[in-house]
Design an enzyme around this catalytic site. Sequence first.
Site, PDB file in Angstrom:
ATOM      1  N   SER B 145      19.452  -6.465   8.863  1.00  0.00           N
ATOM      2  CA  SER B 145      18.780  -6.187   8.925  1.00  0.00           C
ATOM      3  C   SER B 145      17.704  -4.855   9.187  1.00  0.00           C
ATOM      4  O   SER B 145      18.285  -4.165   8.861  1.00  0.00           O
ATOM      5  CB  SER B 145      17.315  -7.238   9.160  1.00  0.00           C
ATOM      6  OG  SER B 145      16.177  -7.700   8.535  1.00  0.00           O
ATOM      7  N   ARG B 215       3.728 -14.089  10.715  1.00  0.00           N
ATOM      8  CA  ARG B 215       5.113 -14.296  10.488  1.00  0.00           C
ATOM      9  C   ARG B 215       5.665 -15.538   9.761  1.00  0.00           C
ATOM     10  O   ARG B 215       6.010 -15.368   9.412  1.00  0.00           O
ATOM     11  CB  ARG B 215       5.010 -15.369  12.234  1.00  0.00           C
ATOM     12  CG  ARG B 215       6.119 -16.442  12.402  1.00  0.00           C
ATOM     13  CD  ARG B 215       7.107 -15.516  12.201  1.00  0.00           C
ATOM     14  NE  ARG B 215       8.492 -16.324  12.627  1.00  0.00           N
ATOM     15  CZ  ARG B 215       9.852 -15.216  13.047  1.00  0.00           C
ATOM     16  NH1 ARG B 215       9.841 -14.068  12.389  1.00  0.00           N
ATOM     17  NH2 ARG B 215      10.726 -15.881  13.300  1.00  0.00           N
ATOM     18  N   ASP B 311      19.738 -12.786  -0.808  1.00  0.00           N
ATOM     19  CA  ASP B 311      19.121 -12.279   0.218  1.00  0.00           C
ATOM     20  C   ASP B 311      18.060 -11.826  -0.994  1.00  0.00           C
ATOM     21  O   ASP B 311      18.243 -10.053  -1.096  1.00  0.00           O
ATOM     22  CB  ASP B 311      19.340 -11.154   0.991  1.00  0.00           C
ATOM     23  CG  ASP B 311      18.593 -10.570   1.985  1.00  0.00           C
ATOM     24  OD1 ASP B 311      17.149 -10.868   1.266  1.00  0.00           O
ATOM     25  OD2 ASP B 311      19.367  -9.698   2.745  1.00  0.00           O
ATOM     26  N   HIS B 344      17.806 -13.887   3.214  1.00  0.00           N
ATOM     27  CA  HIS B 344      18.486 -12.648   4.128  1.00  0.00           C
ATOM     28  C   HIS B 344      18.646 -13.382   5.544  1.00  0.00           C
ATOM     29  O   HIS B 344      20.005 -13.311   6.155  1.00  0.00           O
ATOM     30  CB  HIS B 344      16.776 -12.304   4.321  1.00  0.00           C
ATOM     31  CG  HIS B 344      16.982 -11.281   5.308  1.00  0.00           C
ATOM     32  ND1 HIS B 344      17.891  -9.340   4.962  1.00  0.00           N
ATOM     33  CD2 HIS B 344      16.424 -10.857   6.606  1.00  0.00           C
ATOM     34  CE1 HIS B 344      17.608  -9.137   6.026  1.00  0.00           C
ATOM     35  NE2 HIS B 344      17.092  -9.129   6.960  1.00  0.00           N
ATOM     36  N   ASP B 345      18.659 -14.530   6.125  1.00  0.00           N
ATOM     37  CA  ASP B 345      18.254 -14.755   7.106  1.00  0.00           C
ATOM     38  C   ASP B 345      20.426 -15.708   7.394  1.00  0.00           C
ATOM     39  O   ASP B 345      20.358 -15.608   8.504  1.00  0.00           O
ATOM     40  CB  ASP B 345      17.754 -16.453   7.391  1.00  0.00           C
ATOM     41  CG  ASP B 345      16.648 -15.580   8.426  1.00  0.00           C
ATOM     42  OD1 ASP B 345      16.609 -14.260   8.552  1.00  0.00           O
ATOM     43  OD2 ASP B 345      15.702 -16.359   8.949  1.00  0.00           O
TER      44      ASP B 345
END
Lengths: 371, 371
Positions: B145, B215, B311, B344-345
């Site tokens: 990232s 967040r 992602d 993405h994680d």
Amino acid sequence: MSRKQTKLTFDKPLVLDSGAVLEPLTVAYETWGTLNQAKSNAILVCHALTGDQYVTGVHPITKRAGWWDNVVGAGKLIDTDKYYVICANVLGGCMGTSGPQDLKPDGKPSALDFPIITISDMVRAQAMLIEALSIDKLFAVIGGSMGGMQVLQWIATFPDKVFCAVPIATAARHSAQNIAFHEVGRQAIMADPDWRNGDYLAQKTFPSKGLSVARMAAHITYLSDVALHNKFGRKLQNREQLTYGFEADFQIESYLRHQGQSFVDRFDANSYLYITRAMDYFDLAETFEGSLTKAFGAFEGAACVVSFSSDWHYPPSESRAIVRAMMAAGVHVSSLEVETDRGHDAFLLDEPVFHIALSGFLQSQAEAKGI
Amino acid sequence: MSRKQTKLTFDKPLVLDSGAVLEPLTVAYETWGTLNQAKSNAILVCHALTGDQYVTGVHPITKRAGWWDNVVGAGKLIDTDKYYVICANVLGGCMGTSGPQDLKPDGKPSALDFPIITISDMVRAQAMLIEALSIDKLFAVIGGSMGGMQVLQWIATFPDKVFCAVPIATAARHSAQNIAFHEVGRQAIMADPDWRNGDYLAQKTFPSKGLSVARMAAHITYLSDVALHNKFGRKLQNREQLTYGFEADFQIESYLRHQGQSFVDRFDANSYLYITRAMDYFDLAETFEGSLTKAFGAFEGAACVVSFSSDWHYPPSESRAIVRAMMAAGVHVSSLEVETDRGHDAFLLDEPVFHIALSGFLQSQAEAKGI
């Protein structure tokens, strides 16, 4: 042209899915064109989350064209010279239909005392309007996004009252990702101290900043990554170079801020909470023993299901699920996945492939109906 | 184990891309393992937006495992028995490295007087640390990232100081959609009256609600639609039926609220503004006459570029652009697009295909380097 707001207030209460009773129920709506003698040419247009009944012509607040002005009007695709077009502000909305702005018997705005509403509640309120307009059967029910949810609910709840249905860029249930985005928006509104636990009208404040952030987050989901890239990319806003600050250096930032700010001028924060909640709660199959096919089982009309390839808010896969269930239910369904890079908002834009198909579908249905 | 924070404060100022001069510069960092005599076994791990230098072991604030504890450690993929692993808190961060919490000469927190920083500034601060640790050439620079952006910047700015590079789930420039999501987060923070125009530390407040909303919005982008569907779907949270209210009826709502709330316990709001801004500003080609190939032209080491199929925050297409430019520049590049639905994680999770490939790449590079 100037336009007086049209409203109907019903004697009969509306019993909501929650069990709460809404009384009195007011529905604000607009119509265009003329209902023919056979009362067979009525088209109900259902609006999306932040839409309203001002489909075409000049919007009374924004003074800009209505949200589907390119499609609905005299001589246009949905021809108001031929059809009688109706659009009602949804239940929970902020354009005259019953919602959290309604005054309670004590004269104070309902705010969070307004009951939670569902897509089904919205549709039953519309059905009361249609009945009051002396229409037994709608020629068509058409809508995109949350409007499409209403279309699906219409043919599930009132299968005999719809000749043909056009759900566009929609889903038969709200996904986890969509619930997540709505929850971000709600939390942004509720985090604004001017929201006052919903009581901002009585306290003469307005949670502009929170509502603006909610709109900005939602707006990203209405556009595709490619559309954002093509339209804005990394282009700077009225400057030659980065400012090394938190100003809107990039055009996309400036655009989003503008979207947020202009939204608060025309929309209500509590309405946003209530309507997003109704969308989150939408799961049509769930109310038909888990079977979407059962939901469509009693509908004997035709349907045209439209989706857009780059729509990640209500992706084509959601429309395919609808089409599969309709086919299993024996519905005569046409479906179209339009190739476009404009994302969810494509349903509002000039998309020739979509418009040609919609025009052909309506024309063939009108012939079948003898309009 | 208890761990004392390790910091270095430099005599030499850091001249930032903006032209501002940062003095004194402090870099907080952690190390694991032992630097060998040849000083050839150092791996720099670069952390992401909300990461920090506590890569492995117990995090001093959350008391949970570090963010890459599954990958870095004795006997693990990045084996601290073999390698000397370094991770520094990024410039602008809130874990000890210079950032908007730094006190000004008048004893007040810098807040918005802290200069805007860039990914390149972060990397040059890291280079000062590496030099202070007497390391001429890093064996590897690895990060996912925003960490991957730093990896790319490292081989562009210091091509001779890196033997091999592993940029994971990243991009050579921040997309319009990603700038848009960051802008939503920043506006959410700035909309919180407790932000106090950045001056909340001096005024003893904290914009918890705004930072929490920021967040929540960002967190959605870290997960795929499918991952959200599989993990949460429309499952209800500790209840049998809908409550017809604004409580967290759905598990996804409860999960997101928790993500927002726990984040404010460990992260600083102004750091969030500064670091997101650095990411928005990142456009590596732009600083090399518009050519990404030129950016990689002086790097003679090997690279392994990893992306994840689901992602959508840093989609595989961004990695492909990096690989193309590296190939054009003659870099020996391996690339891997991992099929996964975790979004993405995935770069933080146990993804066997990714881990086997990364392990093989590092092993072959270590052999080439004679470690």
